[in-house]
Write a protein that holds these residues in place. Sequence first.
Motif, PDB file in Angstrom:
ATOM      1  N   GLY A 159       0.806  -1.211   0.000  1.00  0.00           N
ATOM      2  CA  GLY A 159       0.000   0.000   0.000  1.00  0.00           C
ATOM      3  C   GLY A 159       0.837   1.256   0.000  1.00  0.00           C
ATOM      4  N   MET A 160       1.912   1.259   0.774  1.00  0.00           N
ATOM      5  CA  MET A 160       2.769   2.447   0.834  1.00  0.00           C
ATOM      6  C   MET A 160       3.506   2.669  -0.475  1.00  0.00           C
ATOM      7  N   LEU A 161       4.013   1.604  -1.085  1.00  0.00           N
ATOM      8  CA  LEU A 161       4.721   1.741  -2.358  1.00  0.00           C
ATOM      9  C   LEU A 161       3.793   2.238  -3.464  1.00  0.00           C
ATOM     10  N   ILE A 162       2.569   1.724  -3.498  1.00  0.00           N
ATOM     11  CA  ILE A 162       1.608   2.187  -4.498  1.00  0.00           C
ATOM     12  C   ILE A 162       1.285   3.661  -4.277  1.00  0.00           C
ATOM     13  N   ASN A 163       1.125   4.036  -3.018  1.00  0.00           N
ATOM     14  CA  ASN A 163       0.832   5.432  -2.706  1.00  0.00           C
ATOM     15  C   ASN A 163       1.956   6.362  -3.168  1.00  0.00           C
ATOM     16  N   ILE A 164       3.197   5.984  -2.892  1.00  0.00           N
ATOM     17  CA  ILE A 164       4.347   6.809  -3.299  1.00  0.00           C
ATOM     18  C   ILE A 164       4.439   6.879  -4.815  1.00  0.00           C
ATOM     19  N   HIS A 165       4.210   5.741  -5.482  1.00  0.00           N
ATOM     20  CA  HIS A 165       4.265   5.732  -6.942  1.00  0.00           C
ATOM     21  C   HIS A 165       3.163   6.610  -7.535  1.00  0.00           C
ATOM     22  N   SER A 166       1.968   6.549  -6.950  1.00  0.00           N
ATOM     23  CA  SER A 166       0.863   7.359  -7.442  1.00  0.00           C
ATOM     24  C   SER A 166       1.178   8.843  -7.317  1.00  0.00           C
ATOM     25  N   ASP A 167       1.793   9.237  -6.202  1.00  0.00           N
ATOM     26  CA  ASP A 167       2.212  10.629  -6.048  1.00  0.00           C
ATOM     27  C   ASP A 167       3.188  11.030  -7.153  1.00  0.00           C
ATOM     28  N   HIS A 168       4.108  10.126  -7.459  1.00  0.00           N
ATOM     29  CA  HIS A 168       5.105  10.401  -8.501  1.00  0.00           C
ATOM     30  C   HIS A 168       4.430  10.590  -9.866  1.00  0.00           C
ATOM     31  N   VAL A 169       3.459   9.732 -10.175  1.00  0.00           N
ATOM     32  CA  VAL A 169       2.744   9.842 -11.450  1.00  0.00           C
ATOM     33  C   VAL A 169       2.034  11.182 -11.547  1.00  0.00           C
ATOM     34  N   LEU A 170       1.356  11.584 -10.492  1.00  0.00           N
ATOM     35  CA  LEU A 170       0.608  12.839 -10.510  1.00  0.00           C
ATOM     36  C   LEU A 170       1.527  14.042 -10.643  1.00  0.00           C
ATOM     37  N   ARG A 171       2.664  14.000  -9.974  1.00  0.00           N
ATOM     38  CA  ARG A 171       3.600  15.132 -10.046  1.00  0.00           C
ATOM     39  C   ARG A 171       4.143  15.328 -11.451  1.00  0.00           C
ATOM     40  N   ASN A 172       4.249  14.243 -12.200  1.00  0.00           N
ATOM     41  CA  ASN A 172       4.897  14.313 -13.510  1.00  0.00           C
ATOM     42  C   ASN A 172       3.915  14.387 -14.676  1.00  0.00           C
ATOM     43  N   LEU A 173       2.640  14.612 -14.375  1.00  0.00           N
ATOM     44  CA  LEU A 173       1.668  14.757 -15.455  1.00  0.00           C
ATOM     45  C   LEU A 173       1.870  16.071 -16.202  1.00  0.00           C
ATOM     46  N   ARG A 174       2.272  17.132 -15.495  1.00  0.00           N
ATOM     47  CA  ARG A 174       2.500  18.422 -16.142  1.00  0.00           C
ATOM     48  C   ARG A 174       3.885  18.470 -16.760  1.00  0.00           C
ATOM     49  N   LYS A 175       3.956  19.012 -17.948  1.00  0.00           N
ATOM     50  CA  LYS A 175       5.240  19.271 -18.569  1.00  0.00           C
ATOM     51  C   LYS A 175       5.784  20.596 -18.033  1.00  0.00           C
ATOM     52  N   PRO A 176       7.086  20.837 -18.173  1.00  0.00           N
ATOM     53  CA  PRO A 176       7.654  22.098 -17.683  1.00  0.00           C
ATOM     54  C   PRO A 176       6.915  23.300 -18.262  1.00  0.00           C
ATOM     55  N   GLY A 177       6.520  24.212 -17.380  1.00  0.00           N
ATOM     56  CA  GLY A 177       5.831  25.420 -17.805  1.00  0.00           C
ATOM     57  C   GLY A 177       4.327  25.301 -17.847  1.00  0.00           C
ATOM     58  N   GLU A 178       3.787  24.074 -17.760  1.00  0.00           N
ATOM     59  CA  GLU A 178       2.346  23.886 -17.797  1.00  0.00           C
ATOM     60  C   GLU A 178       1.735  24.186 -16.439  1.00  0.00           C
ATOM     61  N   THR A 179       0.502  24.661 -16.466  1.00  0.00           N
ATOM     62  CA  THR A 179      -0.258  24.897 -15.246  1.00  0.00           C
ATOM     63  C   THR A 179      -1.607  24.214 -15.378  1.00  0.00           C
ATOM     64  N   GLY A 180      -2.373  24.250 -14.309  1.00  0.00           N
ATOM     65  CA  GLY A 180      -3.691  23.624 -14.348  1.00  0.00           C
ATOM     66  C   GLY A 180      -3.626  22.152 -13.971  1.00  0.00           C
ATOM     67  N   TYR A 181      -4.794  21.513 -13.990  1.00  0.00           N
ATOM     68  CA  TYR A 181      -4.892  20.124 -13.558  1.00  0.00           C
ATOM     69  C   TYR A 181      -4.773  19.168 -14.733  1.00  0.00           C
TER      70      TYR A 181
END
Length: 216
Positions: A159-181
């Motif tokens: 559960g903890m590893l999945i949670n950390i990985h999910s955070d990583h995926v969400l952080r990297n959805l935006r490309k440099p300079g992009e804003t918004g969700y």
Amino acid sequence: MELAERFLLDALAYLECALGVVCYVLLKLVGSPYGRYASSGSAFGLPARAAWAVQELPSLALPLLACVGAGAPAERLNRWPNCILLAMFLVHYAQRTLVFPFLIRGGKPMPLYAFLLAFIFCTYNGYLQSRYLSQYAVYADDWLSDPRFLTGSALWLIGMLINIHSDHVLRNLRKPGETGYKIPRGIHRSLFSQGFARHCLLVNVLLALFSPRGLL
């Protein structure tokens, strides 16, 4: 005094479960103006990184104080099961307090009310878990080899590893300079959904396996 605190811990555990049900119903009915749903006129917004670190801090600080015997000797922490279970709790909140907030990219200000509710919960839960495991929880000498302990430990780690990985995926959805969700798609959407659901579920399963309070 000891009997009074044990009664208090039991009462707090029942109250926490009842409040969880109430909060679930309220969020389904009225929602919560937080993150992308926060209105532009939301007052008293706090910086996201600082708010996250401070609100999670009680669940890290209170178990650490229990470990050093602040206020009362940690009588049960001379037993390996108690030490390992409290360490699991500490590892989770060390990551949420000292690592996750400082990886946040941008992030909208956190409403003051959301910060206060999270701070109260972390104080409440930190006290409940740290006092129970350091003072009152009793486990058999062979608990570390018990299938319930081994299964619960594996579920906690997954559960903890999945949670950390999910955070990583969400952080990297935006490309440099992009804003918004950005919304996860495909396999990333699946991982995020599973990460949230499994983390919530597995932590509760772990508590249910290790403590009668987890069944409440």
